[in-house]
Design a protein around this motif. Structure first.
Motif, short mmCIF file in Angstrom:
data_model
loop_
_atom_site.label_atom_id
_atom_site.label_comp_id
_atom_site.label_asym_id
_atom_site.label_seq_id
_atom_site.Cartn_x
_atom_site.Cartn_y
_atom_site.Cartn_z
N UNK A 1 -20.66 33.81 1.37
CA UNK A 1 -20.78 32.96 2.54
C UNK A 1 -19.39 32.71 3.08
N UNK A 2 -19.04 33.45 4.06
CA UNK A 2 -17.70 33.26 4.58
C UNK A 2 -17.61 31.96 5.35
N UNK A 3 -16.58 31.24 5.07
CA UNK A 3 -16.33 30.06 5.87
C UNK A 3 -15.62 30.54 7.12
N UNK A 4 -16.28 30.41 8.23
CA UNK A 4 -15.71 30.97 9.44
C UNK A 4 -14.52 30.16 9.87
N UNK A 5 -13.52 30.86 10.29
CA UNK A 5 -12.32 30.19 10.78
C UNK A 5 -12.52 29.82 12.24
N UNK A 6 -13.73 29.55 12.60
CA UNK A 6 -13.98 29.25 13.99
C UNK A 6 -14.24 27.77 14.14
N UNK A 7 -14.48 27.37 15.34
CA UNK A 7 -14.72 25.96 15.59
C UNK A 7 -15.92 25.49 14.79
N UNK A 8 -15.81 24.28 14.34
CA UNK A 8 -16.83 23.72 13.46
C UNK A 8 -18.20 23.80 14.09
N UNK A 9 -19.14 24.20 13.28
CA UNK A 9 -20.51 24.19 13.75
C UNK A 9 -21.14 22.88 13.33
N UNK A 10 -21.65 22.19 14.29
CA UNK A 10 -22.26 20.92 13.98
C UNK A 10 -23.59 21.19 13.29
N UNK A 11 -23.56 21.13 11.98
CA UNK A 11 -24.74 21.57 11.25
C UNK A 11 -25.87 20.56 11.33
N UNK A 12 -25.55 19.33 11.71
CA UNK A 12 -26.63 18.35 11.73
C UNK A 12 -27.68 18.70 12.78
N UNK A 13 -27.21 19.14 13.93
CA UNK A 13 -28.16 19.45 14.99
C UNK A 13 -28.70 20.86 14.84
N UNK A 14 -27.95 21.68 14.17
CA UNK A 14 -28.30 23.09 14.14
C UNK A 14 -29.15 23.39 12.93
N UNK A 15 -30.26 23.96 13.14
CA UNK A 15 -31.05 24.41 12.01
C UNK A 15 -30.43 25.67 11.47
N UNK A 16 -30.94 26.15 10.35
CA UNK A 16 -30.43 27.43 9.88
C UNK A 16 -30.95 28.51 10.81
N UNK A 17 -30.43 29.65 10.66
CA UNK A 17 -30.83 30.76 11.50
C UNK A 17 -32.33 30.98 11.34
N UNK A 18 -33.04 30.90 12.44
CA UNK A 18 -34.49 30.83 12.32
C UNK A 18 -35.14 32.20 12.05
N UNK A 19 -34.40 33.23 12.23
CA UNK A 19 -35.02 34.53 12.04
C UNK A 19 -35.20 34.88 10.57
N UNK A 20 -34.44 34.24 9.73
CA UNK A 20 -34.50 34.63 8.33
C UNK A 20 -35.64 33.93 7.65
N UNK B 1 -36.19 33.55 32.71
CA UNK B 1 -36.88 34.82 32.98
C UNK B 1 -37.29 35.54 31.69
N UNK B 2 -36.76 35.11 30.56
CA UNK B 2 -37.07 35.83 29.33
C UNK B 2 -38.49 35.55 28.85
N UNK B 3 -38.83 34.25 28.73
CA UNK B 3 -40.16 33.95 28.21
C UNK B 3 -40.95 33.03 29.13
N UNK B 4 -40.36 32.70 30.27
CA UNK B 4 -41.06 31.85 31.22
C UNK B 4 -40.95 30.37 30.93
N UNK B 5 -40.55 30.02 29.69
CA UNK B 5 -40.45 28.60 29.35
C UNK B 5 -39.01 28.17 29.10
N UNK B 6 -38.15 29.13 28.91
CA UNK B 6 -36.76 28.85 28.58
C UNK B 6 -36.64 28.02 27.31
N UNK B 7 -37.20 28.53 26.23
CA UNK B 7 -37.15 27.85 24.94
C UNK B 7 -35.95 28.32 24.15
N UNK B 8 -35.07 27.39 23.82
CA UNK B 8 -33.86 27.72 23.08
C UNK B 8 -34.16 27.70 21.58
N UNK B 9 -33.97 28.82 20.93
CA UNK B 9 -34.40 28.90 19.53
C UNK B 9 -33.38 28.35 18.55
N UNK B 10 -32.17 28.07 19.03
CA UNK B 10 -31.21 27.42 18.14
C UNK B 10 -31.42 25.92 18.17
#
Lengths: 351, 808
Positions: free
Chosen positions: B540-559, B732-741
């Motif tokens: 699990x690489x700790x990304x050197x990128x800007x902090x991801x606010x994990x509280x609001x973000x669910x895990x990756x939903x595709x897995x 235009x993708x799904x007609x509802x504009x549902x954000x999966x993140x």
């Protein structure tokens, strides 16, 4: 003689002040406004000199006297800190911290400015229980709250509120706010040093003398520093402290436990979710981490020297059971908390 | 007869020694292969590709080095980043990694092995982790003998924390720096044990390599003085200590000053002052010892008072000067990152850009289990073993682990420094435990008792003799260090000793059945560790990128399961894969698609704006000029980009136009559920932007303190550029504009862009590229012309993207 001259003097001054204020409150409002405003400033200066930090304590009466019943433009601005004693116990509001910062700002402002500019801005605080009318006058319903009442503000509700961001960074940021709004300079914040210079010098001398004796003692190799048991204890403690995530608790100011939202009688000690932990949780797991290693160390280095075979057996049995339990517990907790599981080597049908 | 027996015994011993040496050589070889091959999973699963963000910059620098040579590299001014400022690369990078990989490439090419620079870069980290485990063996062997060394090496080869930073493709400074760190420590200990100037010189050179490689060298230059001071204070001063320390400070500082990025910092900043202070102290102490040797005890007492008082005065003067020097600088001479180690709350208070990076967060207890796994249980036993008996070398290791564990508690990134220490300690603990337990089994097995009672000393194996030597050492000479010389000394009178120690050995055992169980449990623990290590493989690489606010973000939903999550995280973050329900593999290669589009469809001199996370990748893969990149040296510049992203369209256009930006790139995960996209990083853009430009206020983007993008979002949020560029035509993708993140429908679905036009959106909509529209011309006749021109150039591309997108 029990009454000191200063007390006497202040009493005298206070009576004059009272008489003056009485005189003014009864006086015709259309009388000479210049002299009136300069009187107000003198009164404020007097009130300011009464308090140690230079923060004037307001109540409903003083508020009406200096704010609502005066004509604009006033020759002064007021920076008001809204306080509530009964909320001091709620640490997350930081009311007391903010108040000390506020007093620091006030005293620094007074000491950094000469009389003329110091008399154009006054720092005040006001307490909720004493002066509820004033709170409603300003429309304040949440704390912490700091307001700047400028010279031209007629309705107190129009006065400017200090943003959350402005007082979050202590006195320095409050000073920035004041400087940007009033065109006054606050100057550097004078924080009182932890120790006075005399104390520092005294401690320095003691340290020097002690160091001299200590070095002499060091050469004879007979101090607590030569006791390896102490070092061992220290090392293990630092390890325990760090792996329990105590630094996280300190930096994020985590509580030891939470109260369950659904059931106030229940306490939550373990928080699910890997990005966060509670204080007690960290220490519990930290001690699980540490105990296994300590037991292993004791068994390999101390227990082998024990001559009694039965004692060895008993201690080893206990150590093995505890270690096994601790490792299982941590693996289980980790799995529960983060959701990352580790599968065993054998096929799933076996387990 | 006795002579013949002893000579026979001697030859048998040499044979056994030789056999042991060959055996450990092969074990080491296998450990090296293990360390190398365990890191290849990412290449097998994905492809030979460079990971993450920073490695792309290193790769680009290495390419430049191999193409233009070392002198051009040294003087390289890069005008492709930080437009319009540019960046002096040669003077601001740690060149160790680049030079290492460049040398490797050059060496291979001169041997007529034509590898590409990229391949060399990808495999640098695994190669150096094999080196690192060998260095660990050497270091631990100096401390506690061969057995502990081998155990520690095998643990280090697969410690998850280190794997996560050194998988094939993660071409970053840490890859070589950990090896340099351990090797420097080994040479220091070696010098301390032997007192040889040869090793002292090598030590300074290793230190130089470390300074070249990583900013973490300050850890060495503070830890070693600390140890020297500790030795002096606890009365362990010796001439060996002097030889180990004094040349390191003098040569090491001179060499460090040769590295451009360090330069005069080597003598000017507070991080290095500790070493100079200890340098003075060790000279005073050396003088005291010298005088003591030359004088009679009574004379010495007189001299001590004199020397101590004079020395104290000199020291005080020096300290006063140092304090005055330090106090005169505003940050007290410490860099922000070092200060936040000493005062952990410092960064969160004053430096948002340090606090915003996820690897600078303090870790919680699961991070320890994640990063060093079961080693966390073994370390205390290792500490105890190091104290029994305490030697110079073992006290150094104890100091190393104590400081490292503290630092890792402050910053999760420093877990990497802590991991080798944990491996060394656990190696020592495991080897000691196995020693005791196997001995207990061996001498209590029913068959062996008869032989051992008959007193046939020549039947001792090598291992047993070591045990005897060790137990004796414990009892008699608690201060002796287990270096080679001593061991030999201990082994000389082995015949005499073994008879006496036979009685002793009978006592130093544990009950048989308990030992067997204990060994089984330890092996189970080890198996668990190996299992985890394999699982973490690319980690699990700790990304050197800007902090991801994990509280609001669910895990990756595709897995679908945890196992897959671990795999998904192990992705090089440039190529992502996921498993579908049926077991099929789905590859997301959007990043490379976007960068390739940029490099093929835009002018060479066009400027591309994006959040800083993607700066290195854009310059390296698309070869286009960027405004900000991952080298976050200029806060104002980053704040400008953050402000532009948080502003409404027109204001943003003006900012970007003033920076000559032609294209804006945003990363959007809402369609496929990729959580580390720009919308999740957006609050940091607002914060950093607002830190410099006060008209950007964080509360404007929050509804009641909540960050949301649905219909409850604030108007400022819904009108800011980042929102618009992310969600343009999303409906235009799904007609509802549902954000999966964010797991919600977005707030504003239908809107048009006035100042930007979409030019490219990747297959899974993960990267979207927009072009700034040219300013409207005031003259009527020309407006039409430019319009027709613009439409003619852009329309085919847009229709192209429409066809590309499969989600319609």
């Amino acid at each position: 003689m029990a009454i000191s001259p200063t007390l006497l003097l202040s009493l005298l001054l206070f009576t004059t002040f009272l008489s003056v204020s009485l005189h003014h409150s009864t006086a015709d409002p259309d009388s000479d406004s210049d002299s009136e405003s300069s009187d107000l400033v003198t009164e404020l200066l007097y009130l300011q000199s009464q308090s140690k930090s230079g923060v004037i304590h307001l109540n409903d009466h003083i508020v009406s006297r200096f704010l609502t019943s005066t004509k604009t433009p006033r020759p002064y601005s007021l920076l008001i800190f809204f306080d509530a004693k009964h909320l001091h116990s709620k640490t997350e509001l930081h009311l007391q911290d903010l108040h000390t910062e506020f007093s620091l700002l006030a005293s620094s402002f007074i000491s950094n400015n000469d009389a003329s500019s110091a008399s154009s801005l006054f720092f005040c605080d006001i307490e909720f229980k004493e002066s509820q009318n004033s709170f409603s006058l300003f429309g304040v319903n949440s704390l912490p709250h700091i307001r700047l009442v400028g010279p031209n503000v007629k309705n107190p509700k129009d006065s400017e509120q200090m943003d959350q961001g402005d007082f979050s960074r202590m006195a320095e940021s409050m000073a920035e706010f004041v400087e940007s709004r009033t065109k006054l300079t606050v100057g550097p914040i004078n924080r009182p040093p932890m120790l006075s210079t005399n104390q520092i010098a005294f401690l320095g001398v003691i340290l020097l003398i002690w160091a001299f004796f200590f070095i002499k003692k060091l050469l004879t190799k007979d101090t607590f520093l030569h006791d390896w048991k102490l070092w061992l204890l220290g090392a293990v403690f630092v390890y325990f402290f760090s792996v329990s995530g105590a630094m996280f608790n300190i930096i994020r100011k985590m509580p030891m436990f939470l109260v369950d939202r659904n059931d106030p009688n229940k306490l939550v000690f373990f928080y699910q979710g890997s990005g966060m932990q509670l204080g007690a949780e960290g220490f519990a797991v930290g001690s699980l981490y540490t105990i296994v290693g300590l037991l292993l160390g004791v068994v390999t280095h101390v227990l082998v020297r024990v001559k009694n075979r039965t004692a060895q057996r008993v201690v080893m049995g206990v150590a093995l059971v505890i270690s096994f339990w601790a490792v299982r517990k941590v693996v289980h907790l980790d799995n529960w908390k983060t959701g990352y599981g580790v599968h065993a080597f054998w096929p799933t049908s076996w387990s | 007869m006795a002579d013949g027996e002893s000579s026979r015994e001697a030859t048998a011993r040499t044979l056994r020694n030789a056999f042991g040496n060959v055996f450990s050589f092969f074990i080491l070889l296998l450990i090296g292969i293990l360390a190398f091959s365990i890191r290849l999973f990412s290449v097998i699963k994905y492809e030979s590709v460079i990971h993450e963000f920073d490695p792309y910059f290193n790769y680009r620098v290495t390419q430049f080095l191999t193409k233009n040579g070392i002198y051009d590299f040294w003087n390289w001014f890069d005008d492709r980043t930080w437009y319009p400022l540019g960046r002096v690369i040669g003077g601001t990078v740690y060149p160790g990694l680049t030079l290492t990989a460049g040398t490797l490439w050059w060496l291979l090419n001169s041997l007529n092995i034509p590898l590409s620079v990229e391949t060399v870069c990808v495999f640098t980290a695994p190669i150096f982790s094999a080196f690192a485990s060998w260095a660990t063996y050497l270091l631990t062997k100096e401390v506690k003998g061969t057995g502990a060394g081998l155990t520690a090496a095998v643990l280090l080869a697969m410690v998850p924390s280190y794997i996560s930073r050194s998988v094939a493709g993660s071409y970053d400074n840490e890859a070589v720096a950990i090896f340099a760190l351990i090797f420097t420590f080994y040479l220091y200990i070696k010098t301390l044990n032997t007192g040889s100037l040869f090793y002292a010189t090598l030590n300074a050179l290793a230190y130089f390599y470390m300074v070249c490689s990583w900013g973490g060298y300050t850890f060495i230059i503070n830890l070693i003085p600390m140890h020297v001071l500790l030795c002096i204070v606890t009365g362990r001063y010796s001439s060996r200590l002097y030889i180990a320390y004094a040349p390191l400070v003098v040569l090491g500082t001179l060499l460090a000053a040769l590295v451009p990025v360090v330069g005069f910092n080597a003598v000017m900043t507070s991080e290095h002052f500790a070493s100079f202070l200890v340098f003075i102290i060790i000279h005073v102490v050396a003088l005291v010892y010298h005088v003591k040797g030359n004088l009679s005890p009574r004379m010495f007492k007189v001299a001590v008072t004199l020397v101590v008082s004079v020395g104290l005065v000199v020291c005080c003067a020096m300290i006063a000067v140092l304090i005055a020097l330090v106090a005169s600088s505003p940050t007290k001479g410490w860099s922000g990152r070092s200060l936040s180690l000493l005062d952990p709350t410092y960064a969160s208070k004053y430096i948002p850009i340090i606090a915003s990076v996820s690897e600078h967060q303090p870790p919680t207890w699961p991070s320890y289990f994640m990063d060093i796994n079961v080693l966390a249980f073994l370390v205390p036993a290792g500490i105890i073993a190091c104290f029994l008996p305490l030697s110079d070398a073992s006290s150094f290791v104890v100091l190393y682990i104590v400081t490292a564990v503290y630092f890792s508690g402050v910053m999760v990134r420093l877990m990497l420094v802590f991991a080798p220490a944990a491996c060394i300690m656990s190696g020592i603990a495991l080897s000691e435990a196995f020693n005791v337990l196997t001995r207990s089994i061996k001498f209590q097995l029913p068959g062996s008792s008869g032989i051992s009672q008959s007193g046939d000393t020549s039947m001792n194996t090598e291992g047993e003799q070591n045990d005897i030597a060790k137990t004796e050492k414990m009892d008699e000479t608690a201060k002796e260090r287990p270096s080679k010389k001593n061991k030999r000394k201990e082994k000389e009178p082995v015949v005499k000793a073994s008879i006496r120690s036979r009685i002793e050995r009978r006592l130093l055992v544990l009950p048989l059945e308990a030992s067997v169980i204990a060994i089984i449990l330890l092996v189970l623990l080890g198996a668990f560790y190996v299992k985890v290590a394999c699982k973490v493989d690319a980690a699990l690489n700790v990304h050197a990128s800007t902090l991801e606010k994990s509280s609001r973000v669910g895990r990756w939903k595709l897995v679908h399961c945890v196992w897959a999550a671990a795999e998904a995280y192990s992705a090089p973050s440039i190529v992502l894969t996921t498993y579908s329900r049926e077991g099929g593999l789905h590859v997301f290669d959007d990043f490379r698609e976007a960068y390739a589009w940029l490099s093929h469809n835009t002018e060479v001199d066009d400027k591309v704006a994006s959040w800083w996370d993607y700066g290195y990748q854009t310059t390296a893969m698309a070869n286009r000029t960027v405004i900000v990149d991952n080298n976050t040296w200029n806060n104002t510049h980053i704040a400008t980009v953050g402000t532009a992203m948080s502003s409404p369209e027109k204001a943003a256009w003006e900012i970007f136009n003033s920076l000559d930006v032609k294209y804006v790139l945003v990363v959007f995960g809402g369609l496929v559920g990729y959580p580390s996209d720009d919308i999740n990083k957006f609050l940091w853009m607002v914060r950093i932007g607002g830190g410099v430009f006060p008209h950007i206020k964080e509360p404007d983007y929050l509804r009641d303190g909540q960050y949301r993008i649905d219909s409850q979002a604030t108007p400022t949020m819904l009108n800011c550029l980042m929102y618009k560029l992310s969600y343009y035509r999303f409906v235009e993708t799904d007609g509802k504009a549902f954000d999966r993140v964010r797991q919600t429908e977005i707030g504003k679905k239908y809107f048009k862009l006035t100042h930007f036009e979409e030019v490219f959106t990747t297959h899974h909509w993960m990267v979207r590229i927009y072009k700034l529209k040219p300013p409207k011309n005031r003259i009527r006749g020309k407006t039409k012309k430019s319009k027709s021109k613009a439409s003619s150039t852009s329309s085919p591309k847009r229709s192209g993207t429409g066809k590309r997108n499969p989600w319609h």
